[in-house]
Enzyme design. Structure first.
Site, PDB file in Angstrom:
ATOM      1  N   LYS A 146     -17.341 -17.411   4.146  1.00 45.53           N
ATOM      2  CA  LYS A 146     -18.798 -17.349   4.384  1.00 45.53           C
ATOM      3  C   LYS A 146     -19.630 -16.857   3.214  1.00 45.53           C
ATOM      4  O   LYS A 146     -19.256 -15.901   2.533  1.00 45.53           O
ATOM      5  CB  LYS A 146     -19.049 -16.414   5.563  1.00 45.53           C
ATOM      6  CG  LYS A 146     -18.513 -16.939   6.866  1.00 45.53           C
ATOM      7  CD  LYS A 146     -18.898 -15.965   7.924  1.00 45.53           C
ATOM      8  CE  LYS A 146     -18.409 -16.383   9.281  1.00 45.53           C
ATOM      9  NZ  LYS A 146     -18.521 -15.264  10.212  1.00 45.53           N
ATOM     10  N   GLY A 153     -12.516  -4.814   1.397  1.00 46.46           N
ATOM     11  CA  GLY A 153     -13.890  -4.381   1.668  1.00 46.46           C
ATOM     12  C   GLY A 153     -14.374  -3.353   0.664  1.00 46.46           C
ATOM     13  O   GLY A 153     -15.523  -3.412   0.190  1.00 46.46           O
ATOM     14  N   ARG A 176       0.820  -1.216   0.000  1.00 38.70           N
ATOM     15  CA  ARG A 176       0.000   0.000   0.000  1.00 38.70           C
ATOM     16  C   ARG A 176       0.859   1.273   0.000  1.00 38.70           C
ATOM     17  O   ARG A 176       0.474   2.275  -0.606  1.00 38.70           O
ATOM     18  CB  ARG A 176      -0.939  -0.003   1.204  1.00 38.70           C
ATOM     19  CG  ARG A 176      -2.110  -0.955   0.993  1.00 38.70           C
ATOM     20  CD  ARG A 176      -2.990  -1.000   2.199  1.00 38.70           C
ATOM     21  NE  ARG A 176      -4.274  -1.608   1.891  1.00 38.70           N
ATOM     22  CZ  ARG A 176      -5.149  -1.986   2.799  1.00 38.70           C
ATOM     23  NH1 ARG A 176      -4.878  -1.804   4.092  1.00 38.70           N
ATOM     24  NH2 ARG A 176      -6.295  -2.518   2.452  1.00 38.70           N
ATOM     25  N   GLY A 224      -7.959  -8.426  -0.189  1.00 44.74           N
ATOM     26  CA  GLY A 224      -8.088  -9.392   0.899  1.00 44.74           C
ATOM     27  C   GLY A 224      -7.223 -10.629   0.707  1.00 44.74           C
ATOM     28  O   GLY A 224      -6.064 -10.536   0.288  1.00 44.74           O
TER      29      GLY A 224
END
Ligand code: AMP
Length: 402
Positions: free
Chosen positions: A204, A382, A32, A359
């Site tokens: 999930k 996100g 980053r 992620g």
């Protein structure tokens, strides 16, 4: 940014220096910071420009010391200063707080070409609340505002969103990283080259439900892997043993299967590498996902799944990958994720556009040193997820609005 008159200005740049640190407080992945350098160098090359950098690091207020105070040592942006100085190739000044007297004095005394990094914006609770007074104080530190912090663009925080309201349209813009992230997402959201394949994995269904629903309307192929696949097998009446299942999402999974039928090709992993315990050393066997023994859990996709997923990926012209195919953090369950990464690289080499949605899938790509072999690796998990779900990101909106 290139179209604004920034010459001679003290410019606030919201960067995303939220990087992982080891126990010695050394940066373990500087991606980053690296990705912010083109914007910072471009601005420093303009006549008379100085820079005030704002960022957060982690969630200090959620991880207080036992006495209730902030762990300043652990969460200080000072920890990233050596990396930033090296990558930028010039000295970087530091202020111990992002608002207040020292920050203001230091910012106002900056000479052209100088860079000032302010302390972690999340040391103040007002940051995450998007507090107006706090935002105004931050805005007062500069004469123009550039947002290059894609990783937090989905948050309506003070330094990522509200601050922009204090600058007119001709004094605020996206940095190069933000532009690249937005343009990459757009390539998949608006008229993607076909066939378009979305590879969606991770733990999930609940985390990715909106993405699954959105993608059903635009992809040709949807590959589902990782822990979330077992909820789909449960919906199909399969026996999934001790595999991860979200009981309250079985119905959603069934609806997705129904919606996909006849519309797109939905691929579930035919087989798994199942284990008798959630450890790397567990005993494993290759199982059919409809018949996983009661005492076993699926922790990676199996060879049949790898073969069919690879074949579909190979014929794709646009690829989105979000989420690993198994528990890739454990070497014995990483093969599926790494084979899919190889398939994405091979398709990219044949001319496909591939976006790795941040992620854990980005972590897998970095682990394999494939970052230059895919079209784009997002720096924001996100934020990219929300963008691909079709949401408007607050950090984007506040730049575009006057
Ligand atoms: P996500 O953040 O939703 O992309 O999920 C990533 C996490 O899912 C990683 O930490 C993986 O270890 C985990 N994961 C992937 N496959 C499985 C699986 N079959 N069972 C349990 N966890 C899994």
């Amino acid at each position: 940014m290139q179209f604004l008159n920034l010459v001679g200005k003290r410019i606030i740049v919201r960067v995303d220096f939220n990087v992982p640190l080891d126990s010695n407080l050394n940066v373990t992945d500087d991606t980053r910071i690296k990705e912010s350098i083109p914007t910072l160098k471009y601005l420093l090359n303009l006549d008379g420009v100085s820079l005030v950098l704002l960022s957060h690091l982690d969630r200090p207020l959620k991880k207080l010391l036992p006495d209730g105070t902030i762990d300043v040592n652990r969460f200080s942006l000072k920890n990233i200063l050596p990396n930033l100085t090296d990558l930028l190739g010039c000295e970087v000044l530091f202020a111990d707080d992002c608002i207040g007297e020292p920050a203001e004095t230091l910012a106002k005394s900056l000479k052209p070409g100088q860079v000032l990094l302010l302390e972690n914006t999340r040391f103040h609770k007002e940051e995450e609340k998007g507090d107006e007074t706090f935002s105004k104080k931050l805005a007062g530190l500069g004469e123009a505002y550039i947002n290059d912090a894609f990783g937090t663009a989905h948050r309506a925080h003070a330094s990522t969103c509200i601050i922009a309201n204090y600058f007119p349209k001709n004094l605020k813009a996206f940095g190069f990283l933000m532009k690249k992230e937005l343009a990459s997402a757009k390539r998949l959201l608006v008229n993607p080259d076909k066939p378009f394949t979305a590879i969606i994995g991770g733990a999930k269904v609940s985390d990715k439900i909106l993405l699954l629903e959105k993608m059903i309307d635009s992809v040709d192929n949807m590959i589902i892997g990782g822990g979330m696949a077992y909820t789909f097998f449960k919906a199909l009446g399969g026996q999934v043993g001790k595999s991860l299942v979200e009981e309250d999402r079985i119905e959603n999974a069934g609806e997705i299967l129904k919606k996909a039928k006849g519309k797109i090709k939905l691929l579930l992993p035919e087989d798994s590498i199942a284990a008798n315990a959630f450890t790397n050393e567990a005993q494993t066997m290759n199982v059919d996902n409809m018949f996983i023994p009661d005492d076993m859990m699926g922790l990676d996709i199996g060879p049949k799944a790898i073969a069919s997923f690879t074949e579909t990926i190979a014929s794709s012209r646009s690829i989105l990958w979000n989420g690993p195919m198994g528990v890739f953090e454990m070497p014995n369950f990483s093969k599926g994720t790494f084979e899919i990464a190889k398939a994405v690289v091979a398709a990219t080499e044949r001319g496909a556009f591939s976006l790795i949605g941040g992620g854990d899938s980005a972590a897998a790509i970095h682990q394999m040193h494939f970052e230059d072999k895919v079209s784009f690796v997002s720096t924001g998990g996100g934020a990219m997820l929300e963008l691909l779900e079709g949401k408007e990101l607050p950090g984007v909106k506040s730049i575009l609005e006057g």
